[in-house]
Write a protein that holds these residues in place. Structure first.
Motif, PDB file in Angstrom:
ATOM      1  N   PRO A 119       3.039 -11.889  -4.042  1.00 51.92           N
ATOM      2  CA  PRO A 119       4.362 -12.050  -4.640  1.00 51.92           C
ATOM      3  C   PRO A 119       5.078 -10.702  -4.762  1.00 51.92           C
ATOM      4  O   PRO A 119       4.452  -9.678  -5.047  1.00 51.92           O
ATOM      5  CB  PRO A 119       4.061 -12.618  -6.028  1.00 51.92           C
ATOM      6  CG  PRO A 119       2.686 -13.196  -5.915  1.00 51.92           C
ATOM      7  CD  PRO A 119       1.970 -12.347  -4.923  1.00 51.92           C
ATOM      8  N   VAL A 120       6.375 -10.718  -4.545  1.00 55.05           N
ATOM      9  CA  VAL A 120       7.186  -9.501  -4.613  1.00 55.05           C
ATOM     10  C   VAL A 120       8.157  -9.617  -5.782  1.00 55.05           C
ATOM     11  O   VAL A 120       8.892 -10.590  -5.898  1.00 55.05           O
ATOM     12  CB  VAL A 120       7.964  -9.279  -3.295  1.00 55.05           C
ATOM     13  CG1 VAL A 120       8.896  -8.084  -3.408  1.00 55.05           C
ATOM     14  CG2 VAL A 120       7.000  -9.116  -2.130  1.00 55.05           C
ATOM     15  N   ILE A 121       8.131  -8.604  -6.645  1.00 47.89           N
ATOM     16  CA  ILE A 121       9.092  -8.499  -7.747  1.00 47.89           C
ATOM     17  C   ILE A 121       9.808  -7.173  -7.539  1.00 47.89           C
ATOM     18  O   ILE A 121       9.179  -6.113  -7.571  1.00 47.89           O
ATOM     19  CB  ILE A 121       8.398  -8.531  -9.120  1.00 47.89           C
ATOM     20  CG1 ILE A 121       7.610  -9.839  -9.299  1.00 47.89           C
ATOM     21  CG2 ILE A 121       9.420  -8.357 -10.239  1.00 47.89           C
ATOM     22  CD1 ILE A 121       6.757  -9.877 -10.554  1.00 47.89           C
ATOM     23  N   LEU A 178       3.996 -23.725  -5.470  1.00 51.87           N
ATOM     24  CA  LEU A 178       5.202 -24.511  -5.221  1.00 51.87           C
ATOM     25  C   LEU A 178       6.424 -23.729  -5.687  1.00 51.87           C
ATOM     26  O   LEU A 178       6.325 -22.917  -6.617  1.00 51.87           O
ATOM     27  CB  LEU A 178       5.125 -25.836  -5.979  1.00 51.87           C
ATOM     28  CG  LEU A 178       3.966 -26.753  -5.598  1.00 51.87           C
ATOM     29  CD1 LEU A 178       3.900 -27.939  -6.553  1.00 51.87           C
ATOM     30  CD2 LEU A 178       4.101 -27.203  -4.158  1.00 51.87           C
ATOM     31  N   PRO A 179       7.585 -23.949  -5.080  1.00 55.33           N
ATOM     32  CA  PRO A 179       8.795 -23.284  -5.566  1.00 55.33           C
ATOM     33  C   PRO A 179       9.003 -23.590  -7.056  1.00 55.33           C
ATOM     34  O   PRO A 179       8.853 -24.727  -7.492  1.00 55.33           O
ATOM     35  CB  PRO A 179       9.912 -23.897  -4.718  1.00 55.33           C
ATOM     36  CG  PRO A 179       9.226 -24.349  -3.472  1.00 55.33           C
ATOM     37  CD  PRO A 179       7.853 -24.790  -3.915  1.00 55.33           C
ATOM     38  N   GLY A 180       9.289 -22.548  -7.822  1.00 54.90           N
ATOM     39  CA  GLY A 180       9.496 -22.709  -9.252  1.00 54.90           C
ATOM     40  C   GLY A 180       8.226 -22.646 -10.085  1.00 54.90           C
ATOM     41  O   GLY A 180       8.281 -22.633 -11.311  1.00 54.90           O
ATOM     42  N   GLN A 181       7.075 -22.606  -9.421  1.00 56.62           N
ATOM     43  CA  GLN A 181       5.803 -22.562 -10.143  1.00 56.62           C
ATOM     44  C   GLN A 181       5.629 -21.215 -10.839  1.00 56.62           C
ATOM     45  O   GLN A 181       5.970 -20.171 -10.306  1.00 56.62           O
ATOM     46  CB  GLN A 181       4.644 -22.795  -9.171  1.00 56.62           C
ATOM     47  CG  GLN A 181       3.280 -22.823  -9.816  1.00 56.62           C
ATOM     48  CD  GLN A 181       2.187 -23.150  -8.809  1.00 56.62           C
ATOM     49  OE1 GLN A 181       2.420 -23.825  -7.815  1.00 56.62           O
ATOM     50  NE2 GLN A 181       0.991 -22.660  -9.068  1.00 56.62           N
ATOM     51  N   PHE A 182       5.087 -21.235 -12.047  1.00 59.23           N
ATOM     52  CA  PHE A 182       4.802 -20.032 -12.824  1.00 59.23           C
ATOM     53  C   PHE A 182       3.668 -19.267 -12.156  1.00 59.23           C
ATOM     54  O   PHE A 182       2.648 -19.851 -11.795  1.00 59.23           O
ATOM     55  CB  PHE A 182       4.411 -20.443 -14.247  1.00 59.23           C
ATOM     56  CG  PHE A 182       4.016 -19.299 -15.123  1.00 59.23           C
ATOM     57  CD1 PHE A 182       4.975 -18.525 -15.752  1.00 59.23           C
ATOM     58  CD2 PHE A 182       2.683 -18.996 -15.325  1.00 59.23           C
ATOM     59  CE1 PHE A 182       4.608 -17.469 -16.570  1.00 59.23           C
ATOM     60  CE2 PHE A 182       2.303 -17.944 -16.146  1.00 59.23           C
ATOM     61  CZ  PHE A 182       3.275 -17.183 -16.766  1.00 59.23           C
ATOM     62  N   LEU A 183       3.843 -17.952 -11.986  1.00 54.59           N
ATOM     63  CA  LEU A 183       2.817 -17.107 -11.379  1.00 54.59           C
ATOM     64  C   LEU A 183       2.435 -15.995 -12.345  1.00 54.59           C
ATOM     65  O   LEU A 183       3.297 -15.408 -12.999  1.00 54.59           O
ATOM     66  CB  LEU A 183       3.337 -16.452 -10.092  1.00 54.59           C
ATOM     67  CG  LEU A 183       3.903 -17.360  -9.007  1.00 54.59           C
ATOM     68  CD1 LEU A 183       4.438 -16.512  -7.862  1.00 54.59           C
ATOM     69  CD2 LEU A 183       2.849 -18.323  -8.517  1.00 54.59           C
ATOM     70  N   ALA A 184       1.159 -15.683 -12.415  1.00 54.49           N
ATOM     71  CA  ALA A 184       0.667 -14.558 -13.213  1.00 54.49           C
ATOM     72  C   ALA A 184      -0.006 -13.581 -12.258  1.00 54.49           C
ATOM     73  O   ALA A 184      -0.940 -13.941 -11.546  1.00 54.49           O
ATOM     74  CB  ALA A 184      -0.318 -15.038 -14.267  1.00 54.49           C
ATOM     75  N   ALA A 223       7.743 -18.728  -8.649  1.00 50.53           N
ATOM     76  CA  ALA A 223       7.679 -18.639  -7.188  1.00 50.53           C
ATOM     77  C   ALA A 223       8.992 -19.069  -6.549  1.00 50.53           C
ATOM     78  O   ALA A 223       9.610 -20.047  -6.959  1.00 50.53           O
ATOM     79  CB  ALA A 223       6.545 -19.516  -6.665  1.00 50.53           C
ATOM     80  N   THR A 224       9.395 -18.315  -5.552  1.00 50.43           N
ATOM     81  CA  THR A 224      10.509 -18.677  -4.695  1.00 50.43           C
ATOM     82  C   THR A 224      10.137 -18.210  -3.292  1.00 50.43           C
ATOM     83  O   THR A 224       9.293 -17.331  -3.134  1.00 50.43           O
ATOM     84  CB  THR A 224      11.838 -18.043  -5.179  1.00 50.43           C
ATOM     85  OG1 THR A 224      12.901 -18.544  -4.384  1.00 50.43           O
ATOM     86  CG2 THR A 224      11.810 -16.548  -5.119  1.00 50.43           C
ATOM     87  N   PHE A 225      10.725 -18.803  -2.297  1.00 49.81           N
ATOM     88  CA  PHE A 225      10.350 -18.486  -0.925  1.00 49.81           C
ATOM     89  C   PHE A 225      11.565 -18.091  -0.109  1.00 49.81           C
ATOM     90  O   PHE A 225      12.642 -18.650  -0.280  1.00 49.81           O
ATOM     91  CB  PHE A 225       9.661 -19.691  -0.267  1.00 49.81           C
ATOM     92  CG  PHE A 225       8.339 -20.017  -0.897  1.00 49.81           C
ATOM     93  CD1 PHE A 225       7.172 -19.489  -0.378  1.00 49.81           C
ATOM     94  CD2 PHE A 225       8.263 -20.821  -2.015  1.00 49.81           C
ATOM     95  CE1 PHE A 225       5.949 -19.765  -0.963  1.00 49.81           C
ATOM     96  CE2 PHE A 225       7.045 -21.107  -2.612  1.00 49.81           C
ATOM     97  CZ  PHE A 225       5.888 -20.577  -2.086  1.00 49.81           C
ATOM     98  N   GLU A 226      11.377 -17.111   0.769  1.00 51.76           N
ATOM     99  CA  GLU A 226      12.405 -16.677   1.710  1.00 51.76           C
ATOM    100  C   GLU A 226      11.751 -16.456   3.059  1.00 51.76           C
ATOM    101  O   GLU A 226      10.550 -16.214   3.137  1.00 51.76           O
ATOM    102  CB  GLU A 226      13.039 -15.348   1.267  1.00 51.76           C
ATOM    103  CG  GLU A 226      13.960 -15.433   0.099  1.00 51.76           C
ATOM    104  CD  GLU A 226      14.659 -14.104  -0.192  1.00 51.76           C
ATOM    105  OE1 GLU A 226      14.469 -13.133   0.570  1.00 51.76           O
ATOM    106  OE2 GLU A 226      15.394 -14.056  -1.181  1.00 51.76           O
ATOM    107  N   ASP A 227      12.555 -16.469   4.101  1.00 52.80           N
ATOM    108  CA  ASP A 227      12.073 -16.139   5.430  1.00 52.80           C
ATOM    109  C   ASP A 227      11.642 -14.679   5.447  1.00 52.80           C
ATOM    110  O   ASP A 227      12.286 -13.825   4.835  1.00 52.80           O
ATOM    111  CB  ASP A 227      13.187 -16.375   6.454  1.00 52.80           C
ATOM    112  CG  ASP A 227      12.700 -16.206   7.869  1.00 52.80           C
ATOM    113  OD1 ASP A 227      12.653 -15.048   8.328  1.00 52.80           O
ATOM    114  OD2 ASP A 227      12.358 -17.217   8.500  1.00 52.80           O
TER     115      ASP A 227
END
Length: 103
Positions: free
Chosen positions: A18-20, A34-40, A49-53
């Motif tokens: 994941p990238v912040i 899944l998109p919108g899922q909480f990540l730790a 979570a969000t996804f991009e190309d």
């Protein structure tokens, strides 16, 4: 009309980082989030979570690895950590993971 066969795309969750902002992190995933899922993240930061190309990534600043995630990753796998590793520096109050509440 004949249906097209499915083409399965396999993703290895060990390689999801994941990238912040401009920093990539490590997290332990059992499945693709899944998109919108909480990540730790291993460092304690959290996000959804969000996804991009992948090609969208090149439009932003170069990525750097989160040194605190790197330390936790190394500890969990028994990989040596040099004493001067930047991830061993104290986390600022804003970076510290939330306290775990006892039930």
């Amino acid at each position: 009309m004949n249906a097209s066969p499915e083409a399965v795309i396999y993703l290895n969750v060990a390689y999801i980082h994941p990238v912040i902002g401009n920093m990539w992190h490590r997290a332990e995933f059992l499945a693709v989030p899944l998109p919108g899922q909480f990540l730790a993240m291993l460092c304690g930061k959290t996000a959804t979570a969000t996804f991009e190309d992948y090609h969208e990534r090149g439009k932003r600043a170069p990525l750097v690895e989160c040194p605190h995630c790197n330390v936790e990753y190394r500890r969990a796998r028994g990989i040596p950590i040099l004493p001067e590793h930047p991830g061993l520096a104290k986390l600022t109050r804003q970076q510290q993971p939330p306290l775990k509440r006892r039930s």
